[in-house]
Design a protein around this motif. Structure first.
Motif, mmCIF file in Angstrom:
data_model
loop_
_atom_site.group_PDB
_atom_site.id
_atom_site.type_symbol
_atom_site.label_atom_id
_atom_site.label_comp_id
_atom_site.label_asym_id
_atom_site.label_seq_id
_atom_site.Cartn_x
_atom_site.Cartn_y
_atom_site.Cartn_z
ATOM 1 N N LEU A 30 0.854 -1.188 0.000
ATOM 2 C CA LEU A 30 0.000 0.000 0.000
ATOM 3 C C LEU A 30 0.886 1.233 0.000
ATOM 4 O O LEU A 30 1.754 1.387 0.866
ATOM 5 C CB LEU A 30 -0.895 -0.002 1.242
ATOM 6 N N GLN A 31 0.654 2.119 -0.959
ATOM 7 C CA GLN A 31 1.421 3.351 -1.037
ATOM 8 C C GLN A 31 0.742 4.455 -0.218
ATOM 9 O O GLN A 31 -0.472 4.441 -0.015
ATOM 10 C CB GLN A 31 1.544 3.815 -2.496
ATOM 11 N N ALA A 32 1.522 5.410 0.253
ATOM 12 C CA ALA A 32 0.942 6.591 0.903
ATOM 13 C C ALA A 32 0.012 7.283 -0.080
ATOM 14 O O ALA A 32 0.327 7.427 -1.262
ATOM 15 C CB ALA A 32 2.058 7.536 1.348
ATOM 16 N N GLY A 33 -1.162 7.683 0.409
ATOM 17 C CA GLY A 33 -2.142 8.338 -0.441
ATOM 18 C C GLY A 33 -3.047 7.400 -1.209
ATOM 19 O O GLY A 33 -3.936 7.846 -1.926
ATOM 20 N N GLU A 34 -2.856 6.087 -1.029
ATOM 21 C CA GLU A 34 -3.654 5.098 -1.757
ATOM 22 C C GLU A 34 -4.704 4.478 -0.845
ATOM 23 O O GLU A 34 -4.459 4.227 0.336
ATOM 24 C CB GLU A 34 -2.740 3.993 -2.298
ATOM 25 N N LEU A 35 -5.890 4.221 -1.410
ATOM 26 C CA LEU A 35 -6.962 3.533 -0.688
ATOM 27 C C LEU A 35 -7.233 2.205 -1.383
ATOM 28 O O LEU A 35 -7.523 2.172 -2.577
ATOM 29 C CB LEU A 35 -8.234 4.378 -0.663
ATOM 30 N N ILE A 36 -7.121 1.119 -0.627
ATOM 31 C CA ILE A 36 -7.419 -0.215 -1.140
ATOM 32 C C ILE A 36 -8.661 -0.745 -0.437
ATOM 33 O O ILE A 36 -8.740 -0.741 0.793
ATOM 34 C CB ILE A 36 -6.246 -1.181 -0.908
ATOM 35 N N ALA A 37 -9.639 -1.190 -1.217
ATOM 36 C CA ALA A 37 -10.838 -1.817 -0.664
ATOM 37 C C ALA A 37 -10.634 -3.325 -0.636
ATOM 38 O O ALA A 37 -10.175 -3.925 -1.615
ATOM 39 C CB ALA A 37 -12.057 -1.469 -1.503
ATOM 40 N N PRO A 162 -2.995 10.324 11.140
ATOM 41 C CA PRO A 162 -2.309 9.034 11.024
ATOM 42 C C PRO A 162 -1.783 8.803 9.612
ATOM 43 O O PRO A 162 -2.354 9.295 8.632
ATOM 44 C CB PRO A 162 -3.409 8.021 11.371
ATOM 45 N N ALA A 163 -0.726 8.024 9.528
ATOM 46 C CA ALA A 163 -0.196 7.648 8.221
ATOM 47 C C ALA A 163 -1.065 6.582 7.569
ATOM 48 O O ALA A 163 -1.146 6.493 6.339
ATOM 49 C CB ALA A 163 1.234 7.136 8.373
ATOM 50 N N LEU A 164 -1.729 5.765 8.399
ATOM 51 C CA LEU A 164 -2.527 4.638 7.905
ATOM 52 C C LEU A 164 -3.901 4.656 8.546
ATOM 53 O O LEU A 164 -4.025 4.737 9.769
ATOM 54 C CB LEU A 164 -1.820 3.315 8.239
ATOM 55 N N LEU A 165 -4.936 4.569 7.719
ATOM 56 C CA LEU A 165 -6.313 4.510 8.204
ATOM 57 C C LEU A 165 -6.873 3.128 7.929
ATOM 58 O O LEU A 165 -6.794 2.632 6.795
ATOM 59 C CB LEU A 165 -7.175 5.564 7.505
ATOM 60 N N SER A 184 -17.735 9.607 1.300
ATOM 61 C CA SER A 184 -17.154 10.772 0.645
ATOM 62 C C SER A 184 -16.298 11.575 1.621
ATOM 63 O O SER A 184 -15.189 12.023 1.282
ATOM 64 C CB SER A 184 -18.259 11.655 0.061
ATOM 65 N N LEU A 185 -16.795 11.757 2.835
ATOM 66 C CA LEU A 185 -16.044 12.492 3.853
ATOM 67 C C LEU A 185 -14.756 11.759 4.219
ATOM 68 O O LEU A 185 -13.689 12.366 4.341
ATOM 69 C CB LEU A 185 -16.908 12.672 5.102
ATOM 70 N N LEU A 186 -14.856 10.437 4.382
ATOM 71 C CA LEU A 186 -13.680 9.653 4.744
ATOM 72 C C LEU A 186 -12.599 9.779 3.676
ATOM 73 O O LEU A 186 -11.428 10.031 3.982
ATOM 74 C CB LEU A 186 -14.088 8.195 4.932
ATOM 75 N N ILE A 187 -12.978 9.620 2.427
ATOM 76 C CA ILE A 187 -11.998 9.660 1.346
ATOM 77 C C ILE A 187 -11.406 11.058 1.191
ATOM 78 O O ILE A 187 -10.190 11.216 0.989
ATOM 79 C CB ILE A 187 -12.632 9.177 0.028
ATOM 80 N N ALA A 188 -12.234 12.080 1.323
ATOM 81 C CA ALA A 188 -11.736 13.446 1.201
ATOM 82 C C ALA A 188 -10.694 13.747 2.270
ATOM 83 O O ALA A 188 -9.638 14.341 1.987
ATOM 84 C CB ALA A 188 -12.898 14.438 1.290
ATOM 85 N N GLN A 189 -10.966 13.334 3.489
ATOM 86 C CA GLN A 189 -10.028 13.570 4.576
ATOM 87 C C GLN A 189 -8.754 12.741 4.402
ATOM 88 O O GLN A 189 -7.645 13.205 4.698
ATOM 89 C CB GLN A 189 -10.688 13.257 5.921
ATOM 90 N N LEU A 190 -8.903 11.527 3.894
ATOM 91 C CA LEU A 190 -7.752 10.666 3.631
ATOM 92 C C LEU A 190 -6.841 11.306 2.587
ATOM 93 O O LEU A 190 -5.619 11.378 2.758
ATOM 94 C CB LEU A 190 -8.245 9.304 3.153
ATOM 95 N N ARG A 191 -7.441 11.800 1.501
ATOM 96 C CA ARG A 191 -6.655 12.424 0.433
ATOM 97 C C ARG A 191 -5.950 13.685 0.956
ATOM 98 O O ARG A 191 -4.786 13.922 0.651
ATOM 99 C CB ARG A 191 -7.561 12.811 -0.731
ATOM 100 N N ALA A 193 -4.958 14.366 3.893
ATOM 101 C CA ALA A 193 -3.863 14.044 4.801
ATOM 102 C C ALA A 193 -2.724 13.298 4.110
ATOM 103 O O ALA A 193 -1.648 13.146 4.685
ATOM 104 C CB ALA A 193 -4.393 13.209 5.966
ATOM 105 N N GLY A 194 -2.952 12.806 2.878
ATOM 106 C CA GLY A 194 -1.942 12.009 2.202
ATOM 107 C C GLY A 194 -1.689 10.681 2.880
ATOM 108 O O GLY A 194 -0.597 10.120 2.801
ATOM 109 N N ALA A 195 -2.704 10.161 3.560
ATOM 110 C CA ALA A 195 -2.575 8.900 4.287
ATOM 111 C C ALA A 195 -2.980 7.733 3.391
ATOM 112 O O ALA A 195 -3.741 7.893 2.435
ATOM 113 C CB ALA A 195 -3.443 8.921 5.540
ATOM 114 N N GLY A 196 -2.479 6.543 3.723
ATOM 115 C CA GLY A 196 -2.930 5.334 3.061
ATOM 116 C C GLY A 196 -4.099 4.736 3.821
ATOM 117 O O GLY A 196 -4.263 4.985 5.024
ATOM 118 N N GLY A 197 -4.919 3.944 3.126
ATOM 119 C CA GLY A 197 -6.079 3.379 3.801
ATOM 120 C C GLY A 197 -6.431 1.991 3.316
ATOM 121 O O GLY A 197 -6.264 1.669 2.129
ATOM 122 N N LEU A 198 -6.896 1.160 4.252
ATOM 123 C CA LEU A 198 -7.478 -0.139 3.944
ATOM 124 C C LEU A 198 -8.937 -0.092 4.358
ATOM 125 O O LEU A 198 -9.253 0.183 5.522
ATOM 126 C CB LEU A 198 -6.764 -1.264 4.690
#
Length: 224
Positions: A30-37, A162-165, A184-191, A193-198
């Motif tokens: 997982l890269q920083a700034g990437e969201l994986i479902a 956080p770096a990882l959500l 939408s709110l979760l993804i906007a905040q993730l982007r 912050a430049g955080a990665g997310g699972l």
């Protein structure tokens, strides 16, 4: 020059206490700034996988490497410190503390890191505003609907940048309209912050918002 992944899962294997194999050979980066479902049937181990990533559980084999640090090399105190500093959680069941105000709930991760009270209050106010609950810092959770509680949970998960959500079915108990707003709110905040997310989800709609969609099987993660 390539950038090292924020998170690497290398050949993870995990069995449940009764001995049943959940998965093996599980690897992903997982890269920083990437969201994986992450999708999959009930019982395949999606929540267990998030617990492994967070260091709340240990794999039977393989490695979880966050920010270049192998969690297996850390003691429990060091893993707990890493969770407080680098990981944010959004739970399906919210886990909002009823005896704390909304501002105190959102500011809790910063309080655990011993941030200054003024910083905690300002950050909580900013995040509550970002999730559509501005000015409600002094309200209590029993004054909110389920969708509003989930927005508080998202704000709290992001409070300490956080770096990882890690989000476990964050829209699972919500109606479609509220689920779309929360996602939408979760993804906007993730982007931002430049955080990665699972994102663990059963929802095709939620998964479609991710950069990548994978399915958890007994043979690990495969493209969905």
């Amino acid at each position: 020059m390539s950038t090292a992944p924020l998170l690497r899962l290398v050949e993870l294997r995990k069995r449940v206490p009764g001995g049943r194999l959940l998965f093996e050979g599980l690897s992903i980066a997982l890269q920083a700034g990437e969201l994986i479902a992450i999708m999959g049937e009930s019982g395949v181990g999606k929540s267990t996988l998030l617990n492994l990533v967070a260091g709340l559980d240990s794999p039977d084999a393989g490695s979880v490497i966050l920010g270049g640090v192998d969690l297996a090399a850390l003691g429990e105190d060091a893993r707990a410190a890493l969770r407080r500093e680098r990981i944010g959680f959004v739970f399906q069941a919210f886990h909002i503390l009823p005896h704390l105000t909304l501002g105190q709930n959102v500011g809790l991760p910063l309080a655990l890191l011993r941030a200054a009270p003024a910083e905690i209050d300002a950050r909580a106010a900013d995040l509550l505003a970002a999730v559509g609950l501005g000015g409600r810092e002094a309200d209590y959770p029993n004054q909110l609907s389920g969708g509003e509680l989930q927005r508080v949970a998202i704000a709290r998960a992001l409070a300490h940048r956080p770096a990882l959500l890690l989000a476990d079915e964050p829209t699972g108990n919500l109606d479609p309209e509220t689920a779309a707003m929360v996602l939408s709110l979760l993804i906007a905040q993730l982007r931002q912050a430049g955080a990665g997310g699972l994102l663990v989800t059963h929802s095709d709609v939620a998964a479609a918002s991710a950069d990548r969609v994978v399915r958890l099987t007994a043979d690990g993660l495969v493209p969905a």
